[in-house]
Motif scaffolding. Structure first.
Motif, short mmCIF file in Angstrom:
data_model
loop_
_atom_site.label_atom_id
_atom_site.label_comp_id
_atom_site.label_asym_id
_atom_site.label_seq_id
_atom_site.Cartn_x
_atom_site.Cartn_y
_atom_site.Cartn_z
N UNK A 100 35.97 6.09 -37.19
CA UNK A 100 36.43 6.43 -35.84
C UNK A 100 36.83 5.14 -35.10
N UNK A 101 37.88 5.20 -34.27
CA UNK A 101 38.21 3.99 -33.48
C UNK A 101 36.99 3.56 -32.65
N UNK A 102 36.82 2.22 -32.55
CA UNK A 102 35.61 1.69 -31.91
C UNK A 102 35.32 2.28 -30.55
N UNK A 103 36.36 2.33 -29.73
CA UNK A 103 36.12 2.76 -28.35
C UNK A 103 35.73 4.22 -28.29
N UNK A 104 36.33 5.04 -29.16
CA UNK A 104 35.95 6.45 -29.16
C UNK A 104 34.52 6.60 -29.68
N UNK A 105 34.17 5.76 -30.69
CA UNK A 105 32.80 5.80 -31.19
C UNK A 105 31.83 5.42 -30.08
N UNK A 106 32.21 4.43 -29.25
CA UNK A 106 31.32 4.00 -28.17
C UNK A 106 31.21 5.06 -27.07
N UNK A 107 32.17 5.98 -27.01
CA UNK A 107 32.05 7.09 -26.06
C UNK A 107 31.21 8.22 -26.63
N UNK A 108 31.02 8.17 -27.94
CA UNK A 108 30.28 9.23 -28.63
C UNK A 108 28.82 8.86 -28.83
N UNK A 109 28.62 7.56 -29.10
CA UNK A 109 27.31 7.11 -29.55
C UNK A 109 26.91 5.86 -28.78
N UNK A 110 25.69 5.85 -28.26
CA UNK A 110 25.18 4.67 -27.56
C UNK A 110 24.00 4.11 -28.34
N UNK A 111 23.86 2.79 -28.30
CA UNK A 111 22.84 2.11 -29.08
C UNK A 111 22.06 1.17 -28.17
N UNK A 112 20.76 1.39 -28.06
CA UNK A 112 19.91 0.48 -27.30
C UNK A 112 19.15 -0.37 -28.30
N UNK A 182 22.12 1.98 -19.08
CA UNK A 182 23.41 1.53 -19.58
C UNK A 182 23.89 2.48 -20.69
N UNK A 183 22.96 2.86 -21.56
CA UNK A 183 23.32 3.79 -22.63
C UNK A 183 23.72 5.15 -22.04
N UNK A 184 23.00 5.61 -21.01
CA UNK A 184 23.34 6.90 -20.38
C UNK A 184 24.72 6.84 -19.74
N UNK A 185 25.06 5.68 -19.16
CA UNK A 185 26.36 5.55 -18.50
C UNK A 185 27.50 5.68 -19.51
N UNK A 186 27.20 5.45 -20.79
CA UNK A 186 28.22 5.67 -21.82
C UNK A 186 28.49 7.16 -22.04
N UNK A 187 27.63 8.02 -21.45
CA UNK A 187 27.75 9.47 -21.62
C UNK A 187 27.84 9.86 -23.09
N UNK A 188 26.87 9.42 -23.90
CA UNK A 188 26.98 9.63 -25.35
C UNK A 188 26.48 11.01 -25.78
#
Lengths: 291, 362
Positions: A100-112, A182-188
């Motif tokens: 998946x493109x990085x940015x779309x992955x970052x909208x899907x999945x958050x990592x703390x 911060x992870x929640x703000x990604x709306x993952x």
């Protein structure tokens, strides 16, 4: 990245664990299949399969050095595995997370990650606004909506009063809440947590896990590396136990009641486990003796 | 989706985003005005007894506004001093200061090291070595190229050294990067000394020494074109990367988790920094402390958000270096100091104070 594997496993997982209240499009299960990772010729993870059912909390357990953090980094796409596949399974079908493109992955999945720190004088609000990065153009600044979402995320973790403070001045528990915000703000749809209760006092541990449970109820799929087995027993729906020998591999996976039993824990950790029942919640409580 | 994340919280102070944007504009306008005033005032400063209005008159005439504004033609002496001597020097100092300021911010962010600047990570030493080599060979025409090659080689050596010895996973460790930079700096300095010792004759020695100490005394309009052009193109590009650099606040892993292509961004930006440093060093020599101090000072004023930090560090760096160079040529007039000595004399104590304040806060 390079290896293809059969597509049956994640589909079966998705059917086997229909999350309560899911609408079928927003929740997504996670399935890592035959993930391999080696450093300098030494195999760290050997064909690891991990599934995190949608809208549930899955605990990633195992002694130090079994590759829990590494596995999370691979699943998060921070590092590319030497082999294997990580799939996002939704009602609409499977999707390869690593392709998946990085940015779309970052909208899907958050990592703390564990102990993420900075020496820069950033405010808490700015730190949480970073979570909006994948949602906007890299040349644009945060919008009003980004601010509203960041504040809502801070409110959610109970850290809104800290918004103007500098991250460097926070206590460990406060900082962990900021990272969660911060992870929640990604709306993952998927949240990966590496030792989220590390260095926290008991009350902060419980608050963190209550937040995690709440997110799962709303349909977020959580995969969390944890050290405290009783906390895992109280919080997780599912558990995956990794062991070395010599490379990290899965020794047990399934509902937490079935996995957190002496037959699994004792050989992996080299202890003698007694499983009690919590008098009020009925969840397993684990105590340990040396063998 | 996390539902609550889209819920609007009850108590939101009025438009925090707009407010900070307005403050940024105020800061940008203020520092730009300060830079323009600095240029006009410092060009007038010196033994010729010119006034800022003489400077304005010469500049207006030279850019073709003299007739339009009905100005008398400036006298030849004033024109010569302003347009041929001081203006190129002041503008070169401004360009170099702006470039070093923005390079410092980018280096500090990418390596997450508050001590990183082009000087400390060996870039300036590498560029000086490149410059010394071609000066000894008498090939002044390829000086910018040699300085760039030197700075890039030093950057590659520093980062290779820092990451080869680091963990395979975690990216660049701040402490390691500085140690590697020190090693490369020392090596480049030793190589430069060797070149001087082995082959420099007569004037070459002085010329090379002025690179090592940093000076804009010999600046011409060509220097303005090289340094200014590099700053306008590369500096502006770097200054627009605020959101990307922000994403590195908590390190490489968290930047990657936010969707930033970490390796590509790091190498791309560091290459741009090396290119810019090479262009600057080819015109001014290695001027220390500007890239280190200015970002720190600006951060104290406006916070760590790069969208503000990058352009303001450029503008303040320009103003700072112009004043430093003005001091360099006036304090012991008619003798001149290399401006690198002035920036070090100001920078070192300021740095000590910043360290002290940082310690007191944490």
């Amino acid at each position: 990245m390079t290896q293809t594997s059969e597509r049956s496993a994640p589909a079966r997982t998705a059917q086997a664990h229909p999350a309560a209240g899911q609408d079928g499009t927003s929740t997504a299960g996670l399935a890592a299949e035959r993930v391999r990772w080696s450093v300098g010729g030494r195999l760290i993870l050997d064909d690891v399969d991990v599934t995190a059912p949608p809208g549930a909390v899955t605990g990633l357990l195992g002694p130090n050095g079994t590759g829990k953090s590494t596995l999370l980094r691979l699943v998060a796409g921070v590092q590319a595995p030497n082999g294997g596949r990580v799939a996002l399974s939704t009602a609409a079908g499977d999707e390869d997370l690593l392709a998946m493109p990085r940015r779309r992955r970052a909208r899907t999945l958050a990592f703390v990650e564990q102990d993420a720190a900075t020496e820069l004088p950033v405010t808490v609000l700015d730190a949480v606004l970073l979570g909006r990065t994948p949602h906007r153009s890299l040349l644009a600044g945060p919008t009003e909506e980004d601010h509203a979402i960041a504040r809502a995320a801070l409110d959610r973790v109970g850290a809104l009063p800290l918004a103007a403070r500098e991250v460097t001045t926070l206590s460990g528990g406060e900082r962990q809440r900021v990272h969660m915000a911060r992870a929640l703000a990604q709306a993952p749809r998927v949240l990966l947590l590496d030792e989220p209760t590390n260095h926290l006092d008991v009350a902060a541990q419980l608050a963190t896990m209550r937040l995690v449970r709440g997110l799962a109820t709303e349909g977020v799929t959580v995969l969390a590396a944890l050290h405290d087995l009783s906390l895992a027993a109280a919080t997780c729906d599912h558990a995956v136990v990794l062991a070395t020998g010599p490379a990290g591999h899965v020794v047990a996976a399934g509902p937490v009641d079935e996995v957190l039993v002496p037959e699994v824990i004792d050989p992996v950790y080299g202890v003698r486990t007694t499983v009690l029942r919590h008098p009020r919640t009925g969840r397993p409580v684990l105590t340990f003796d040396e063998r | 989706m996390v539902e609550t994340a889209t819920r609007t919280p009850a108590a939101t102070p009025a438009n925090p985003g707009t407010l900070s944007r307005r403050w940024l504009l105020v800061w940008l306008a203020g520092t730009t005005a300060a830079l323009l005033a600095t240029v006009v005032v410092t060009v007038a400063i010196g033994p010729a007894g010119l006034t800022p209005s003489d400077v304005a008159q010469v500049v207006a005439t030279r850019v073709g506004l003299g007739d339009l504004l009905g100005l008398a033609a400036p006298d030849t002496l004033a024109d010569g001093i302003v347009w041929q001597l001081r203006m190129p020097r002041v503008l070169t100092a401004a360009a170099v200061g702006a470039g070093l300021g923005v390079c410092g911010v980018v280096m500090q962010s990418l390596t997450r090291n508050p001590l990183a600047d082009p000087y400390l990570l060996g870039l300036s030493s590498g560029a000086s070595f490149g410059a010394a080599c071609v000066l000894v060979l008498g090939l002044t025409a390829v000086l910018p190229v040699a300085a760039f090659v030197g700075s890039t080689a030093a950057l590659v050596a520093t980062l290779a050294l820092a990451s080869a010895s680091g963990r395979g996973a975690g990216g660049l460790s701040p402490a390691r990067t500085v140690l590697a930079g020190l090693a490369v700096s020392q090596l480049a300095a030793a190589a430069t000394s060797f070149v001087i010792f082995w082959s420099a004759k007569g004037d070459q020695y002085r010329e090379i020494l002025s690179w090592l100490l940093g000076s804009v005394a010999g600046a011409t309009w060509t220097s303005v074109a090289v340094a200014g052009g590099a700053v306008l193109v590369i500096g502006t590009l770097l200054a627009s990367t605020g959101s990307v650099l922000d994403a590195f606040t908590f390190g490489d892993t968290s930047a990657a988790a936010l969707g930033v292509p970490v390796a590509r961004v790091r190498w791309g930006l560091l290459l741009a920094v090396a290119l810019l440093t090479g262009a600057l060093v080819s015109q001014s020599g290695a001027i220390g402390f500007v890239g280190l101090i200015l970002p720190h000072a600006v951060r104290q004023l406006v916070g760590a958000r790069h969208r503000a930090l990058l352009p303001l560090s450029m503008l303040c760096g320009a103003t700072f270096l112009v004043w430093a160079d003005t001091l360099a040529r006036t304090v012991f007039a008619p003798r001149e100091l290399p401006v690198g000595i002035v920036t070090a004399a100001i920078g070192a104590p300021v740095f000590a104070v910043l360290l002290w304040k940082g310690r007191a806060r944490s």
